[in-house]
Design a protein around this motif. Structure first.
Motif, PDB file in Angstrom:
ATOM      1  N   VAL A 178     -84.814   6.973   5.477  1.00 29.00           N
ATOM      2  CA  VAL A 178     -83.418   7.077   5.056  1.00 29.00           C
ATOM      3  C   VAL A 178     -83.239   6.189   3.839  1.00 29.00           C
ATOM      4  O   VAL A 178     -83.603   5.012   3.868  1.00 29.00           O
TER       5      VAL A 178
ATOM      6  N   VAL B 121     -84.349  11.463   3.594  1.00 31.61           N
ATOM      7  CA  VAL B 121     -83.001  11.922   3.281  1.00 31.61           C
ATOM      8  C   VAL B 121     -82.376  10.891   2.343  1.00 31.61           C
ATOM      9  O   VAL B 121     -82.433   9.693   2.595  1.00 31.61           O
TER      10      VAL B 121
ATOM     11  N   ALA C 250     -79.066   9.762   1.103  1.00 30.03           N
ATOM     12  CA  ALA C 250     -77.643   9.883   1.414  1.00 30.03           C
ATOM     13  C   ALA C 250     -76.741   9.662   0.215  1.00 30.03           C
ATOM     14  O   ALA C 250     -75.582  10.094   0.232  1.00 30.03           O
TER      15      ALA C 250
ATOM     16  N   GLU D  55     -71.282  15.900  -0.870  1.00 29.76           N
ATOM     17  CA  GLU D  55     -72.276  15.423   0.078  1.00 29.76           C
ATOM     18  C   GLU D  55     -73.155  16.538   0.642  1.00 29.76           C
ATOM     19  O   GLU D  55     -74.116  16.261   1.376  1.00 29.76           O
TER      20      GLU D  55
ATOM     21  N   TYR E  51     -77.142  16.385   0.603  1.00 29.04           N
ATOM     22  CA  TYR E  51     -78.068  15.749   1.542  1.00 29.04           C
ATOM     23  C   TYR E  51     -77.787  16.092   3.008  1.00 29.04           C
ATOM     24  O   TYR E  51     -78.583  15.746   3.894  1.00 29.04           O
TER      25      TYR E  51
ATOM     26  N   TRP F  49     -79.844  15.447   6.458  1.00 35.14           N
ATOM     27  CA  TRP F  49     -79.249  14.455   7.368  1.00 35.14           C
ATOM     28  C   TRP F  49     -79.187  15.002   8.796  1.00 35.14           C
ATOM     29  O   TRP F  49     -79.438  14.266   9.768  1.00 35.14           O
TER      30      TRP F  49
ATOM     31  N   TYR G 243     -82.483  14.666  10.287  1.00 39.03           N
ATOM     32  CA  TYR G 243     -82.701  13.254  10.621  1.00 39.03           C
ATOM     33  C   TYR G 243     -82.011  12.895  11.940  1.00 39.03           C
ATOM     34  O   TYR G 243     -82.611  12.227  12.804  1.00 39.03           O
TER      35      TYR G 243
ATOM     36  N   VAL H  43     -74.814   3.407   6.623  1.00 40.98           N
ATOM     37  CA  VAL H  43     -75.878   4.405   6.474  1.00 40.98           C
ATOM     38  C   VAL H  43     -77.185   3.918   7.081  1.00 40.98           C
ATOM     39  O   VAL H  43     -77.874   4.666   7.789  1.00 40.98           O
TER      40      VAL H  43
END
Length: 259
Positions: free
Chosen positions: A87, A102, A104, A174, A177, A181, A184, A210
């Protein structure tokens, strides 16, 4: 704890959760570059905040980004063969190439509508990259921008201009991603009954919701988790995690270089 002991715990883990922080944007290198700092002010004055990640990458290439690239390669090496997820709150494009990741906060790899219209994400073209390179060369030479460079095409929904898709955009889309996400989140749910190694690298307090707080939660609820937090200043662990982890006061890039 010694580095070899940490690596042994990582090798014994079934799954590895790694977090890349703001340190991997290269700020510690770039703040010493007067041209970079001046360019940042010029971009802000012209309302081109969304160019910041690409500008940082351009300046890192100018300076030579050997240490940063070597750190990312080392991380990729230690994650190889492990069931992992990375992340990142770094907006450096290369941070997204370290295994299954990912990003973010976005990067300079995609473009979006300036108004944030949904379902309008497009890849940055070679022509876009060429135009941005010319713009940044002028900025690096001290020519302050009056307006942002135009990216190829327009929004198919509203006809508006396209800008880079990252958290610096006023209307950050957003969707760039969210699909990754979701993968994830599904992966994270599967860590509960497995040996989990949590590795937090250079993560500050810019986006604690995050990485920092969710990583602490993941380690707390997993009885077999081990948490390793590496940061020059913010390396301390919570009281609840102090018996199942370690904090190392060091720049994450330097720590990776020592492995």
């Amino acid at each position: 704890m010694r580095n070899d002991e940490i690596l042994e715990k990582l090798r014994q883990a079934d799954m590895v959760l790694a977090g890349l922080g703001e340190e991997f944007d290269g700020g510690s290198f770039l703040r010493r570059d007067e041209k970079y700092v001046s360019g940042c002010e010029g971009l802000k004055s012209a309302g081109c905040h969304w160019l910041m990640p690409a500008w940082s990458e351009f300046c890192l290439e100018k300076q030579g980004r050997t240490d940063l690239d070597s750190a990312l390669e080392k991380l990729s090496d230690i994650l190889q063969g492990k069931n992992h997820f990375v992340v990142s709150v770094s907006t450096d494009s290369k941070a997204g190439t370290v295994g299954r990741a990912v990003m973010a906060c976005g990067s300079s790899r995609q473009k979006q509508c300036i108004a944030g219209c949904k379902e309008t994400l497009l890849p940055v073209s070679e022509q876009d990259k060429a135009e941005l390179a010319l713009f940044f060369e002028a900025l690096y030479a001290g020519e302050m921008p009056k307006e942002a460079p135009a990216l190829q095409g327009g929004c198919p929904v509203c006809g508006g201009a396209l800008i880079l898709n990252n958290v610096y955009a006023e209307n950050y889309n957003e969707e760039g991603y969210l699909e990754q996400w979701r993968l994830y989140m599904k992966w994270l749910q599967g860590t509960l009954n497995h040996k989990l190694f949590v590795l937090e690298l250079g993560v500050g307090m810019r986006f604690p919701s995050v990485i920092r707080w969710p990583f602490e939660k993941a380690a707390f609820f997993n009885r077999e988790a081990y948490f390793c937090r590496i940061h020059e200043k913010l390396y301390q662990l919570t009281k609840e995690l102090s018996e199942k982890g370690c904090g190392i006061s060091k720049k994450a890039i330097d720590w990776l270089a020592e492995l």
